[in-house]
Motif scaffolding. Structure first.
Motif, PDB file in Angstrom:
ATOM      1  N   LEU A   1       0.792  -1.325   0.098  1.00  0.00           N
ATOM      2  CA  LEU A   1      -0.007   0.060  -0.055  1.00  0.00           C
ATOM      3  C   LEU A   1       0.896   1.431   0.043  1.00  0.00           C
ATOM      4  N   VAL A   2       1.977   1.439   0.601  1.00  0.00           N
ATOM      5  CA  VAL A   2       2.898   2.392   0.876  1.00  0.00           C
ATOM      6  C   VAL A   2       3.423   2.788  -0.361  1.00  0.00           C
ATOM      7  N   ALA A   3       4.045   1.672  -0.964  1.00  0.00           N
ATOM      8  CA  ALA A   3       4.414   1.679  -2.375  1.00  0.00           C
ATOM      9  C   ALA A   3       3.497   2.289  -3.510  1.00  0.00           C
ATOM     10  N   HIS A   4       2.161   1.812  -3.446  1.00  0.00           N
ATOM     11  CA  HIS A   4       1.244   2.414  -4.366  1.00  0.00           C
ATOM     12  C   HIS A   4       1.055   3.757  -4.146  1.00  0.00           C
ATOM     13  N   LEU A   5       0.872   4.103  -2.967  1.00  0.00           N
ATOM     14  CA  LEU A   5       0.478   5.650  -2.575  1.00  0.00           C
ATOM     15  C   LEU A   5       1.550   6.319  -2.925  1.00  0.00           C
ATOM     16  N   ARG A   6       2.918   5.870  -2.952  1.00  0.00           N
ATOM     17  CA  ARG A   6       4.196   6.868  -2.971  1.00  0.00           C
ATOM     18  C   ARG A   6       4.153   6.970  -4.720  1.00  0.00           C
TER      19      ARG A   6
ATOM     20  N   HIS B   1       1.349   6.576  -6.553  1.00  0.00           N
ATOM     21  CA  HIS B   1      -0.311   7.245  -6.907  1.00  0.00           C
ATOM     22  C   HIS B   1      -0.669   8.045  -5.734  1.00  0.00           C
ATOM     23  N   PRO B   2       0.011   9.017  -5.496  1.00  0.00           N
ATOM     24  CA  PRO B   2      -0.619   9.819  -4.272  1.00  0.00           C
ATOM     25  C   PRO B   2      -2.085  10.121  -4.267  1.00  0.00           C
TER      26      PRO B   2
ATOM     27  N   PRO C   1      -2.966  11.186   2.667  1.00  0.00           N
ATOM     28  CA  PRO C   1      -1.489  11.501   2.842  1.00  0.00           C
ATOM     29  C   PRO C   1      -0.682  10.604   3.706  1.00  0.00           C
ATOM     30  N   MET C   2       0.628  10.513   3.271  1.00  0.00           N
ATOM     31  CA  MET C   2       1.552   9.423   3.877  1.00  0.00           C
ATOM     32  C   MET C   2       1.667   9.575   5.383  1.00  0.00           C
ATOM     33  N   ALA C   3       1.522  10.920   5.937  1.00  0.00           N
ATOM     34  CA  ALA C   3       1.628  11.192   7.302  1.00  0.00           C
ATOM     35  C   ALA C   3       0.496  10.404   7.985  1.00  0.00           C
TER      36      ALA C   3
END
Length: 595
Positions: free
Chosen positions: A231-236, A238-239, A244-246
């Motif tokens: 999920l983190v890689a995907h959102l990195r 495709h923001p 938001p990451m935070a």
């Protein structure tokens, strides 16, 4: 000097070694004691240490020295300490000392200090000069002992919470003969060199711990931690402005029970093209309380954190060398994986670690390597979701020959101050132990839910409730009604932080959920497409939930039909599905629990 409680005596500025006036007090007495800045040099500058002495209400059989942690002022937390100890204080004196440099004990102050602004930290260190090196746990432990002597106390038990456990270790190492017992809650552990560990690291492994306890969560593809990394890689790549990451890095913190219940299922759903569950969790993050980190009083905090701490850099290195060592640590160890500092808006070169610019020239380990700690009874409690894992704490506290570690499943930080059954249980254990110095045979747990499985998107995704006498469609409607009600009630988990602040929230697929004292009101709330649920759910003090609902269900092109459903169940239990009873359009039913 602290002001006295109305009607009680105040002792002013007595010198260490002399008997203090508070020793003869019969009610709370707030006083001060003059002590050397450096206990290894009795001729050094004198500073003032403030304390409060609370004699036992009904005749003392012992004394408890308590520290609430921080490192922050201790005296303001006396009401909370008293609440935790409860009836123990009928027969135990209570001593609370403001650690030097904090609160009323010669406070260290730096106007303009902001822990998020490294330049102000460096300026503060320059302003305070070399004397700041003596505002550390080793010296504070000697201060506490001096107050003990001035009050004429022979021996005492130490109750430490969080950073207070580091003071307890420092005290036990330096004054072992004065200790009768210790109760350590949410322990700070030390490095091989005896300095406190301040780990900055990802704890996504806790997602695995929660998921492994749930049959439904285990049925999801992959492991929880791997799903989160994906999920983190995907959102990195495709923001998503709604995740938001935070915020994502907060949602993976399973200390918040709703996050623990839903994070893995929400991540799985997001990667499968259903963003609603994860966006709903992320939307709650801004409501979490945040502690301010700006103000002159934070100078004392820095003195302890930096003077007592072990970090990924050498204590005797220059700021430039420390910075290089810190950058190498982040580059090679990747402690926040699957996140990077950039994901979270952190700058490794500027302000990621407070203490890079704070000099630590003095050798002052809170727990000196090789120290022989007393073999007195020590009870250590730690939760699964604390900063240090139960295994880490249990191993570290073997330095006490008489230590017993007690794990609290799904417990967080400051366990004896927590709510729900776990908090009450730990307080009971605390009181029992400090009364007779025996570890009670209690099993405390904050595990009161099971992690969710796949989020259903439509009625057809729901398994029909196993109820006789109803059609398959009706059993699916009943399943939708209960799933929607249980989803709403989960946000009133007694251990909730962020969700406890909610007054209203949109239904996952539509409608609204309103939270009131003792009840939850659904207004056409949809957990799955095709079912709208309205009505009220009442929550009893015993955790029992009762719901009176109207469910409007749509099946494809067929006309919507409304059903009346009543439900009763135990809301907060670690079960896949609790025992459920109620009526469906007037027909009574019962469903057995599924563990």
């Amino acid at each position: 000097m602290p002001s006295a409680v109305a009607g009680t005596p105040t002792g002013e500025g007595r010198v260490a070694g002399a008997r203090h006036e508070c020793a003869d007090a019969v009610s709370r007495c707030d006083g001060t004691l003059s002590v050397p800045l450096d206990w290894n040099d009795p001729s050094s500058e004198r500073i003032t240490v403030a304390f409060a002495w609370l004699p036992a209400a009904r005749g003392a059989t012992g004394t408890i020295l308590a520290n609430p942690g921080g490192p922050l002022p201790a005296l303001p937390d006396i009401p909370r300490i008293q609440q935790a100890l409860g009836p123990v204080l009928d027969h135990q004196n209570l001593l609370v000392v403001d650690p030097r440099g904090l609160g009323e004990s010669t406070p260290l102050l730096c106007p303009g200090l902001n822990l998020a602004a490294p330049a102000t930290i460096a300026a503060c260190a320059g302003r305070l000069g070399p004397r700041a090196a003596f505002f550390t746990a080793d010296q504070a432990a000697d201060d506490m002992n001096a107050v003990r002597q001035a009050l004429g106390v022979g021996k005492l038990a130490f109750y430490g919470n969080s950073y207070g456990t580091l003071y307890a270790q420092a005290y036990a190492a330096r004054h072992p003969g004065t200790l009768t017992a210790a109760f350590l809650d949410s322990t700070v552990i030390t490095s091989p060199g005896g300095y406190a560990l301040w780990p900055i690291r990802s704890q996504t492994g806790q997602l695995d711990l929660v998921c492994e306890r749930s049959r439904a969560c285990r049925a999801l593809p992959g492991t929880a931690a791997r799903t989160w990394a994906e999920l983190v890689a995907h959102l990195r790549a495709h923001p998503d402005p709604q995740v938001p990451m935070a915020a994502l890095a907060t949602v993976d913190g399973v200390y918040e029970p709703v996050f623990g219940r839903e994070a893995t299922a929400a991540a799985t759903a997001y990667l499968d093209g259903d963003p609603a569950p994860l966006r709903r969790l992320a939307a709650v993050v801004p409501s979490l309380p945040a502690q301010p980190i700006e103000g002159p009083q934070w100078a004392g905090y820095l003195a302890y954190r930096c003077g007592d701490g072990a970090f990924p850099f050498d204590r005797d290195a220059s700021p430039a060398e420390r910075q290089a060592q810190l950058e190498r640590h982040w580059r090679e160890e990747r402690p926040l994986a699957p996140y990077t500092p950039a994901d979270l808006g952190l700058d490794v070169r500027n302000g990621l670690e407070f203490c890079v610019r704070w000099p630590t020239p003095r050798n002052s380990p809170p727990l000196p390597p090789g120290a022989r700690l007393p073999g007195v009874p020590v009870m250590v409690v730690g939760g699964d979701f604390d900063t240090q894992s139960p295994a880490e704490v249990a191993a570290a506290m073997r330095v006490f020959p008489g230590a017993t570690f007690v794990r609290v499943p799904f417990g967080g930080h400051s366990l004896a101050w927590g709510g729900g059954e776990a908090g009450a249980c730990v307080r009971t254990a605390l009181r029992s132990f400090l009364t007779d110095h025996r570890v009670p045979a209690v099993r405390c747990s904050a595990e009161n839910y099971r992690a969710s499985g796949a989020f259903p998107r439509s009625m057809s995704d729901l398994s029909p409730m196993p109820v006789a006498g109803l059609s398959v469609r009706e059993r699916r409607v009943l399943a939708a009604a209960f799933a929607t009600a249980a989803d709403a009630v989960a946000r009133r988990n007694p251990y909730a932080l962020a969700h406890a602040r909610l007054k209203t929230q949109q239904g996952l697929r539509g409608g609204r959920v309103d939270f009131r004292d003792g009840s939850v009101v659904l207004d056409r709330a949809s957990l799955v497409d095709g079912a709208e649920v309205s009505g009220e759910i009442t929550l009893g003090a015993d955790g029992r939930a009762g719901a009176t609902l109207q469910v409007t269900a749509r099946d494809g092109r067929a006309a919507a039909r409304t059903h009346r459903v009543s439900l009763a169940w135990a809301a907060f239990e670690a079960r896949e599905r609790p025992a459920l009873s109620g009526t469906f359009d007037g027909t009574p039913f019962e469903v057995r629990e599924r563990t």
